[in-house]
Motif scaffolding. Structure first.
Motif, short mmCIF file in Angstrom:
data_model
loop_
_atom_site.label_atom_id
_atom_site.label_comp_id
_atom_site.label_asym_id
_atom_site.label_seq_id
_atom_site.Cartn_x
_atom_site.Cartn_y
_atom_site.Cartn_z
N ARG A 109 -66.71 7.58 97.92
CA ARG A 109 -67.06 9.04 98.00
C ARG A 109 -68.53 9.40 97.68
O ARG A 109 -68.55 10.73 97.33
N THR A 110 -69.44 8.71 97.50
CA THR A 110 -70.93 9.11 97.05
C THR A 110 -71.69 9.52 98.21
O THR A 110 -71.21 9.44 99.44
N ASN A 111 -72.69 9.90 98.10
CA ASN A 111 -73.47 10.73 99.22
C ASN A 111 -74.09 9.50 99.89
O ASN A 111 -74.21 8.43 99.56
N CYS A 112 -74.80 9.84 101.16
CA CYS A 112 -75.16 8.90 102.12
C CYS A 112 -76.45 8.25 101.34
O CYS A 112 -76.79 7.25 101.89
N LEU A 113 -77.26 9.06 100.68
CA LEU A 113 -78.35 8.15 100.16
C LEU A 113 -78.05 7.38 99.06
O LEU A 113 -78.53 6.10 99.28
N GLU A 114 -76.82 7.33 98.52
CA GLU A 114 -76.42 6.25 97.66
C GLU A 114 -75.99 5.14 98.54
O GLU A 114 -76.05 3.95 98.27
N GLY A 115 -75.31 5.30 99.73
CA GLY A 115 -75.14 4.25 100.62
C GLY A 115 -76.00 3.54 101.22
O GLY A 115 -76.03 2.34 101.17
N SER A 116 -77.14 4.49 101.65
CA SER A 116 -78.45 3.62 102.26
C SER A 116 -78.91 2.86 101.00
O SER A 116 -79.57 1.82 101.19
N GLN A 117 -78.97 3.43 99.76
CA GLN A 117 -79.65 2.35 98.77
C GLN A 117 -78.86 1.41 98.54
O GLN A 117 -79.47 0.30 98.19
N GLN A 118 -77.46 1.20 98.32
CA GLN A 118 -76.76 0.31 98.27
C GLN A 118 -76.92 -0.86 99.47
O GLN A 118 -76.84 -2.06 99.10
N LEU A 119 -76.87 -0.34 100.33
CA LEU A 119 -77.13 -1.34 101.83
C LEU A 119 -78.53 -1.61 101.46
O LEU A 119 -78.78 -3.08 101.82
N GLU A 120 -79.42 -1.14 101.28
CA GLU A 120 -80.79 -1.80 100.91
C GLU A 120 -81.00 -2.76 99.84
O GLU A 120 -81.61 -3.87 99.83
N ARG A 121 -80.39 -2.61 98.61
CA ARG A 121 -80.31 -3.53 97.72
C ARG A 121 -79.36 -4.58 98.00
O ARG A 121 -79.92 -5.83 97.70
N TYR A 122 -78.20 -4.62 98.48
CA TYR A 122 -77.55 -5.69 98.62
C TYR A 122 -77.53 -6.54 99.89
O TYR A 122 -77.17 -7.89 100.11
#
Length: 130
Positions: free
Chosen positions: A52-65
């Motif tokens: 339930r975190t924001n889209c920016l966090e989702g994008s950063q997680q995708l970029e990181r992993y």
């Protein structure tokens, strides 16, 4: 290390062994890698969505992993860089992109071989990622 060792590592036995072998042959793993890349992205985003975190966090997680650097490190940790596919006497050294593609191709191969079984594919990727 051979493809049987990969099956043991990810705890999945392939019905089509040639599919797994193709994941480790650079001239054959492009399509599996492309598919696996998208499956990994969906696995990561599905996990993110549940936070339930924001889209920016989702994008950063995708970029990181889902980065080539991270996946190449996963490949080394899983010893994918030491796999000799059937019919190959010696393994060529792969760079970051090549190793990342192998992770993606293995995930793509599991997805196809398991008849697109989400739970099986996710468990296999989590073993690689661990």
């Amino acid at each position: 290390m051979d493809v049987h060792d990969v099956e043991n590592f990810i705890r999945y036995e392939f019905n089509d062994k040639a599919l797994l072998a193709a994941a480790f042959i650079p001239s054959k793993n492009g399509r599996l890698g492309f598919l696996g890349d998208k499956v990994i992205g969906l696995i990561l985003l599905d996990d993110w969505y549940r936070t339930r975190t924001n889209c920016l966090e989702g994008s950063q997680q995708l970029e990181r992993y889902a980065s080539n650097l991270t996946m190449a490190a996963e490949a080394r940790r899983a010893h994918f860089n030491q796999v000799n596919p059937p019919g190959s006497r010696r393994r060529q050294q792969l760079g970051t992109h090549g190793l990342a593609t192998e992770v993606e191709a293995v995930v793509g191969a599991v997805w196809v071989d398991s008849n697109r079984n989400w739970d099986v594919t996710k468990r296999c990727y989590e073993r690689i990622k661990a």
